[in-house]
Design an enzyme around this catalytic site. Structure first.
Site, PDB file in Angstrom:
ATOM      1  N   ASP A 103      -8.348  15.768  -5.059  1.00  0.00           N
ATOM      2  CA  ASP A 103      -8.232  14.783  -3.974  1.00  0.00           C
ATOM      3  C   ASP A 103      -8.191  15.574  -2.665  1.00  0.00           C
ATOM      4  OD1 ASP A 103      -7.317  13.025  -2.017  1.00  0.00           O
ATOM      5  OD2 ASP A 103      -6.041  11.905  -3.400  1.00  0.00           O
TER       6      ASP A 103
ATOM      7  N   TYR B 282       0.091  11.212  -3.867  1.00  0.00           N
ATOM      8  CA  TYR B 282       0.165   9.882  -3.250  1.00  0.00           C
ATOM      9  C   TYR B 282       0.742   8.880  -4.259  1.00  0.00           C
ATOM     10  CZ  TYR B 282      -1.404   5.357  -1.596  1.00  0.00           C
ATOM     11  OH  TYR B 282      -1.441   4.044  -1.229  1.00  0.00           O
TER      12      TYR B 282
ATOM     13  N   ARG C 176     -24.698  -4.391  -5.869  1.00  0.00           N
ATOM     14  CA  ARG C 176     -23.599  -3.705  -6.584  1.00  0.00           C
ATOM     15  C   ARG C 176     -24.101  -2.353  -7.068  1.00  0.00           C
ATOM     16  NH1 ARG C 176     -23.248  -4.807 -11.563  1.00  0.00           N
ATOM     17  NH2 ARG C 176     -23.247  -7.061 -11.390  1.00  0.00           N
TER      18      ARG C 176
ATOM     19  N   LYS D 298      -9.181   7.460   5.418  1.00  0.00           N
ATOM     20  CA  LYS D 298      -8.410   8.372   6.262  1.00  0.00           C
ATOM     21  C   LYS D 298      -9.347   9.144   7.210  1.00  0.00           C
ATOM     22  CE  LYS D 298      -5.119   6.573   3.955  1.00  0.00           C
ATOM     23  NZ  LYS D 298      -5.246   6.548   2.550  1.00  0.00           N
TER      24      LYS D 298
HETATM   25  C1  LIG Z   1      -4.004  11.515  -0.724  1.00  0.00           C
HETATM   26  C2  LIG Z   1      -4.410  10.093  -0.982  1.00  0.00           C
HETATM   27  N1  LIG Z   1      -5.192   9.820  -2.028  1.00  0.00           N
HETATM   28  C3  LIG Z   1      -5.580   8.559  -2.312  1.00  0.00           C
HETATM   29  C4  LIG Z   1      -5.168   7.488  -1.535  1.00  0.00           C
HETATM   30  C5  LIG Z   1      -5.607   6.091  -1.885  1.00  0.00           C
HETATM   31  O1  LIG Z   1      -6.626   5.688  -1.023  1.00  0.00           O
HETATM   32  P1  LIG Z   1      -6.899   4.165  -0.564  1.00  0.00           P
HETATM   33  O2  LIG Z   1      -5.681   3.715   0.180  1.00  0.00           O
HETATM   34  O3  LIG Z   1      -8.122   4.274   0.264  1.00  0.00           O
HETATM   35  O4  LIG Z   1      -7.084   3.376  -1.823  1.00  0.00           O
HETATM   36  C6  LIG Z   1      -4.356   7.732  -0.431  1.00  0.00           C
HETATM   37  C7  LIG Z   1      -3.904   6.618   0.409  1.00  0.00           C
HETATM   38  O5  LIG Z   1      -3.026   6.772   1.236  1.00  0.00           O
HETATM   39  C8  LIG Z   1      -3.958   9.075  -0.143  1.00  0.00           C
HETATM   40  O6  LIG Z   1      -3.170   9.375   0.901  1.00  0.00           O
END
Ligand SMILES: Cc1ncc(COP(=O)(O)O)c(C=O)c1O
Length: 379
Positions: A170, A98, A46, A195
């Site tokens: 992000d 998101y 961990r 992604k």
């Molecule tokens: C721009 C963005 N940030 C964060 C996330 C969250 O990521 P995760 O699905 O890996 O938890 C996503 C998921 O689609 C996203 O598109």
């Protein structure tokens, strides 16, 4: 070291045991000690794992940071950032983001006494208006999901620094191939590594990268104390994915440009959201802070509604109707009923996420096949 070299070699060492070029998948939860505390830098997985460490060093390298951290999902990475705060603290966040991030902020952290202001960030002065004595963090997503708005990271970083705040970006949509937020003044870069970094739609993972040692120390503490880590097998897969990030992104950008242009010229299309167009409201900022415009595109067909948008995405044959984005294969989504369903209709429509909106993650297939698929689906 330049970017394309960093994706392959950044932070990497050949395995000391046998010289393996790829780090082995250290599928272990614990490590032998000769005496209590007598270990080789790894005690419990961990806290640390050698395969995860190789990946975390790669994250740090490609984002021009110093410290990388890998989590079990993008949301787990965001969760760790918000845990830097305390009850009573305030966050200023982009309003078009998101849906899962919005849900985490409003449905989990608001209950812990953290206050979020969701605002349009096209103008850095507007951000300054929301700063109070309790503000600690500015949360930016750019390009935004799914409206493809662009936030000027450098301008927001100036406001953030002047007010002694943290700025987190992000960078999931752009990836460091297109945009490097730490170089533009951000303190924390976050990814849904699920992604483009992973790139093959086979892993769920999150990443954080920082330069500052104190912030890193606290985040490592949170990573270990909260425990939302990823396993060695997933770490290996994402590390392998990163090695082709630059060539995948190059093709995502080429195909993205071709499809955005095709849709823009299509008589049945009302609006295409893609930051590479000169008439995109934030095109100038995109041109300055990004090296190209990526493969994410949203669009609305003329006179369409919820049902007709659903019909188009159901008609697609090569584009797969699915959540997520950033993999080698092209995906289509209907944000109102999928990725952004957790945002109340009035809230999402304020930012343009209408029922008729369709989002494409353009993959790296042959462009002719992709255009032919859209042609038959739109009709
Ligand atoms: C721009 C963005 N940030 C964060 C996330 C969250 O990521 P995760 O699905 O890996 O938890 C996503 C998921 O689609 C996203 O598109």
């Amino acid at each position: 070291m330049k970017f394309n070299t960093k994706t392959i070699h950044g932070g990497q060492k050949h395995d000391p045991a046998y010289g393996a070029v790829m780090p082995p998948i250290y599928q272990t939860s614990t490590y032998a000690q000769t005496t209590p505390g007598g270990h080789k830098g790894f005690e419990y997985s961990r806290t640390h794992n050698p395969t995860r460490k190789a990946l975390e060093d790669s994250f740090a390298s490609i984002e021009n940071g110093t410290f990388g951290l890998a989590f079990g999902s993008g949301l787990a990475a965001i969760d760790a950032v918000i845990k830097l705060l305390k009850p009573g603290d305030e966050v200023i966040s982009t309003n078009d983001l998101y849906g899962g991030t919005y849900r985490l902020f409003t449905k989990i952290f608001e209950d812990f006494g953290i206050k979020f202001h969701f605002i349009g960030m096209e103008n850095a002065d507007k951000v300054a208006q929301y700063i109070t004595k309790n503000t600690r963090l500015i949360w930016v997503e750019t390009p935004t999901n799914p409206m493809m708005n662009i936030v000027d990271i450098k301008a927001i970083a100036e406001v953030s620094k002047k007010n002694n705040l943290l700025l987190a970006v992000d960078n999931t949509f752009a990836t460091p191939y297109l945009q490097r937020p730490l170089d533009l003044g951000a303190d924390i870069v976050m990814h849904s590594a699920t992604k483009y970094l992973g790139g093959h739609s086979d892993v769920v993972m999150g990443a954080l990268v920082v330069k500052d040692e104190k912030i890193a120390e606290r985040l490592y503490f949170i990573q270990n104390a909260s425990g939302a880590i990823c396993g060695p097998q997933d770490s290996f897969l994402v590390l392998r994915g990163i090695k082709t990030l630059h060539i995948r992104m190059q093709r995502h950008c080429e195909n993205g440009r071709a499809i955005a242009t095709y849709l823009k010229n299509h008589p049945k299309i009302e609006k295409v959201y893609w930051p590479g167009f000169e008439d995109h409201p934030n095109h100038q900022i995109a041109k300055e802070q990004m090296d190209d415009y990526g493969g994410m595109i949203s669009f609305v067909t003329k006179g369409s509604d919820f049902e007709s948008a659903i019909k188009i995405v159901e008609n697609l044959k090569i584009f797969t109707l699915a959540e997520s984005l950033g993999g080698v294969e092209s995906l289509a989504g209907h944000p109102a009923s999928m990725t952004h369903a957790s945002i109340p209709k009035e809230e999402r429509e304020k930012t343009g996420v209408v029922d008729a909106l369709i989002r494409l993650s353009v993959g790296i297939e042959d462009i002719d096949d992709l255009i032919e698929d859209l042609e038959q689906a739109i009709g």
